[in-house]
Write an enzyme that holds these catalytic residues in place. Sequence first.
Site, PDB file in Angstrom:
ATOM      1  N   THR A  44      16.625   3.220   3.561  1.00  0.00           N
ATOM      2  CA  THR A  44      17.747   4.044   3.110  1.00  0.00           C
ATOM      3  C   THR A  44      17.403   4.712   1.781  1.00  0.00           C
ATOM      4  O   THR A  44      18.043   5.684   1.406  1.00  0.00           O
ATOM      5  CB  THR A  44      19.013   3.171   2.914  1.00  0.00           C
ATOM      6  OG1 THR A  44      18.613   1.943   2.332  1.00  0.00           O
ATOM      7  CG2 THR A  44      19.712   2.901   4.229  1.00  0.00           C
ATOM      8  N   SER A 136       2.259  -7.216   2.284  1.00  0.00           N
ATOM      9  CA  SER A 136       3.127  -8.088   3.069  1.00  0.00           C
ATOM     10  C   SER A 136       4.607  -7.769   2.880  1.00  0.00           C
ATOM     11  O   SER A 136       5.456  -8.552   3.264  1.00  0.00           O
ATOM     12  CB  SER A 136       2.860  -9.530   2.691  1.00  0.00           C
ATOM     13  OG  SER A 136       3.183  -9.684   1.334  1.00  0.00           O
ATOM     14  N   LEU A 138       6.232  -7.373  -0.086  1.00  0.00           N
ATOM     15  CA  LEU A 138       6.845  -7.861  -1.329  1.00  0.00           C
ATOM     16  C   LEU A 138       6.445  -6.992  -2.525  1.00  0.00           C
ATOM     17  O   LEU A 138       6.602  -7.390  -3.677  1.00  0.00           O
ATOM     18  CB  LEU A 138       6.476  -9.333  -1.582  1.00  0.00           C
ATOM     19  CG  LEU A 138       6.865 -10.321  -0.472  1.00  0.00           C
ATOM     20  CD1 LEU A 138       6.470 -11.742  -0.850  1.00  0.00           C
ATOM     21  CD2 LEU A 138       8.363 -10.255  -0.164  1.00  0.00           C
ATOM     22  N   SER A 140       3.429  -5.664  -3.831  1.00  0.00           N
ATOM     23  CA  SER A 140       2.366  -5.956  -4.806  1.00  0.00           C
ATOM     24  C   SER A 140       1.882  -4.666  -5.471  1.00  0.00           C
ATOM     25  O   SER A 140       1.543  -4.676  -6.663  1.00  0.00           O
ATOM     26  CB  SER A 140       1.209  -6.706  -4.142  1.00  0.00           C
ATOM     27  OG  SER A 140       0.698  -5.942  -3.072  1.00  0.00           O
ATOM     28  N   SER A 141       1.878  -3.556  -4.753  1.00  0.00           N
ATOM     29  CA  SER A 141       1.370  -2.329  -5.391  1.00  0.00           C
ATOM     30  C   SER A 141       2.364  -1.793  -6.430  1.00  0.00           C
ATOM     31  O   SER A 141       1.962  -1.423  -7.532  1.00  0.00           O
ATOM     32  CB  SER A 141       0.997  -1.264  -4.364  1.00  0.00           C
ATOM     33  OG  SER A 141       1.973  -1.173  -3.373  1.00  0.00           O
ATOM     34  N   ASP A 185      11.321  -0.047  -4.746  1.00  0.00           N
ATOM     35  CA  ASP A 185      10.440  -1.117  -5.220  1.00  0.00           C
ATOM     36  C   ASP A 185      10.239  -1.034  -6.727  1.00  0.00           C
ATOM     37  O   ASP A 185      10.392  -2.018  -7.454  1.00  0.00           O
ATOM     38  CB  ASP A 185       9.077  -1.027  -4.520  1.00  0.00           C
ATOM     39  CG  ASP A 185       9.207  -1.016  -3.018  1.00  0.00           C
ATOM     40  OD1 ASP A 185      10.322  -1.255  -2.523  1.00  0.00           O
ATOM     41  OD2 ASP A 185       8.202  -0.753  -2.333  1.00  0.00           O
ATOM     42  N   TYR A 237       4.659   5.082   7.821  1.00  0.00           N
ATOM     43  CA  TYR A 237       5.712   5.229   6.817  1.00  0.00           C
ATOM     44  C   TYR A 237       5.997   6.719   6.583  1.00  0.00           C
ATOM     45  O   TYR A 237       7.146   7.167   6.641  1.00  0.00           O
ATOM     46  CB  TYR A 237       5.296   4.547   5.503  1.00  0.00           C
ATOM     47  CG  TYR A 237       6.397   4.530   4.482  1.00  0.00           C
ATOM     48  CD1 TYR A 237       7.238   3.424   4.371  1.00  0.00           C
ATOM     49  CD2 TYR A 237       6.634   5.619   3.645  1.00  0.00           C
ATOM     50  CE1 TYR A 237       8.274   3.404   3.450  1.00  0.00           C
ATOM     51  CE2 TYR A 237       7.658   5.615   2.728  1.00  0.00           C
ATOM     52  CZ  TYR A 237       8.470   4.507   2.630  1.00  0.00           C
ATOM     53  OH  TYR A 237       9.498   4.484   1.719  1.00  0.00           O
TER      54      TYR A 237
HETATM   55  C1  GLA Z   1       8.575   0.383   1.139  1.00  0.00           C
HETATM   56  C2  GLA Z   1       8.825   1.559   0.208  1.00  0.00           C
HETATM   57  C3  GLA Z   1      10.296   1.609  -0.231  1.00  0.00           C
HETATM   58  C4  GLA Z   1      11.243   1.522   0.965  1.00  0.00           C
HETATM   59  C5  GLA Z   1      10.838   0.390   1.903  1.00  0.00           C
HETATM   60  C6  GLA Z   1      11.628   0.392   3.189  1.00  0.00           C
HETATM   61  O1  GLA Z   1       8.725  -0.826   0.454  1.00  0.00           O
HETATM   62  O2  GLA Z   1       7.994   1.498  -0.923  1.00  0.00           O
HETATM   63  O3  GLA Z   1      10.525   2.777  -0.988  1.00  0.00           O
HETATM   64  O4  GLA Z   1      11.343   2.748   1.624  1.00  0.00           O
HETATM   65  O5  GLA Z   1       9.462   0.436   2.243  1.00  0.00           O
HETATM   66  O6  GLA Z   1      12.959   0.092   2.922  1.00  0.00           O
END
Ligand code: GLA
Length: 407
Positions: A44, A136, A138, A140-141, A185, A237
């Site tokens: 989203t 994974s 979470l 890391s990048s 993130d 993605y």
């Molecule tokens: C990755 C992307 C985020 C988000 C999620 C999916 O983590 O870095 O910006 O789009 O996928 O919710």
Amino acid sequence: MRQHKATHSDCFNTLEQHYASKLARQESERFFAPGRVNLIGEYTDFNGGLVLPCAIDLGTYLILVPTKKQEFAFFSMQEPEEVRISKQQLMQTSHKQAAWAWANYPIAVLKHFETVLLEHPGGFDFFFYGNLPVASGLSSSASIEVLTAFALKSTLDTKHSLRDIALLTQAAENHFIDVQCGIMDQYAIAHGLEQHALLIDCQQVSHTDIAMPMLENGYQWLIINSNKTRQLRESKYNERRQECDEALALLQNKYSLEQLCDFPFAHINKLEQELNKELLFRRARHVISEQQRVLDFATALANAEVEKLGELMNASHQSLKKDFEVSGDILDELVKISQNTEGVVGARMTGAGFGGCTINLVEADKSETIIQHIGESYQERCGLNADFYLAKASRGVHQIQDRYENQ
Ligand code: GLA
């Protein structure tokens, strides 16, 4: 089965000991950036919607050493390559390079500090250690990006706010690394707060801290790493992002919308007729229904309606699996095992998907047997060993001022 127990101070000790010969008698500063787990609100963020992640106590550690050289050197305990780039090279680059391997992430961020770095008389050595499982879900990048930006801001005394840091690290990932990620993130890692989740409005780039009262009343967040390596994540993605843009463009012919999440949930039944392509219809239905689930989840958190939280998590997974198609057989199996385990309230994949982790809301006093049961069933059905982390909502990126703060 593995459970994480190391403290921040254990992790800094490990890092110091590993690079003892390089760090001896050097002036240095220490920084930590967490990873993040998304509780709900998947895909989203780049559609102008809401997300509800929290920063966690696993993350990335940095010892930053100023040097007199006109270069930047990057060392990581987790990676074999030691990468060096001169100021000249930094100036001439605008895109990731294969030779820079993992160090592309911090280098992408350095690019945003280029002017200040060029004026700075010397360079820096970066020593990293991380305990986030890589690739994974979470982040890391994003953790290493936000950590690098925060360390540079603090050391070079620039005026960036945490929000600026989130935005500039997202831009670094979009343009230098070429992943068209949203803001979730980097924002969560910058702004995390102990014992709280963050309800982030990705259109406004602002947030509200959200308490989680049920954690005081016998419930816990359990992260399970499927250890199924993510495949094709970056290209898939970017493909999903493009599909969302296409759906938005079609809807804009009829509705006044800035972003896909502006589409009113009350009209979701009209989507199919508006979007004549079945695939775009499903992509949009996920995004718009997920936006509503975030709102409902925030209300359920405030009212400690635990069962409702579980239902929303399960529904989110189903939508990511069927409509958005970012899960996968192994991840689906792991979620199914969880959902059928006594004491698990709800389970879903978390992050970008295509492998990686699940997030589970569990009854705290049953967590040991839950871990045991899921671990064994998963091994039996999928032939893989899962890792388990009881997640603690944690503080965002920060400097470690002295040894006492490490505890
Ligand atoms: C990755 C992307 C985020 C988000 C999620 C999916 O983590 O870095 O910006 O789009 O996928 O919710």
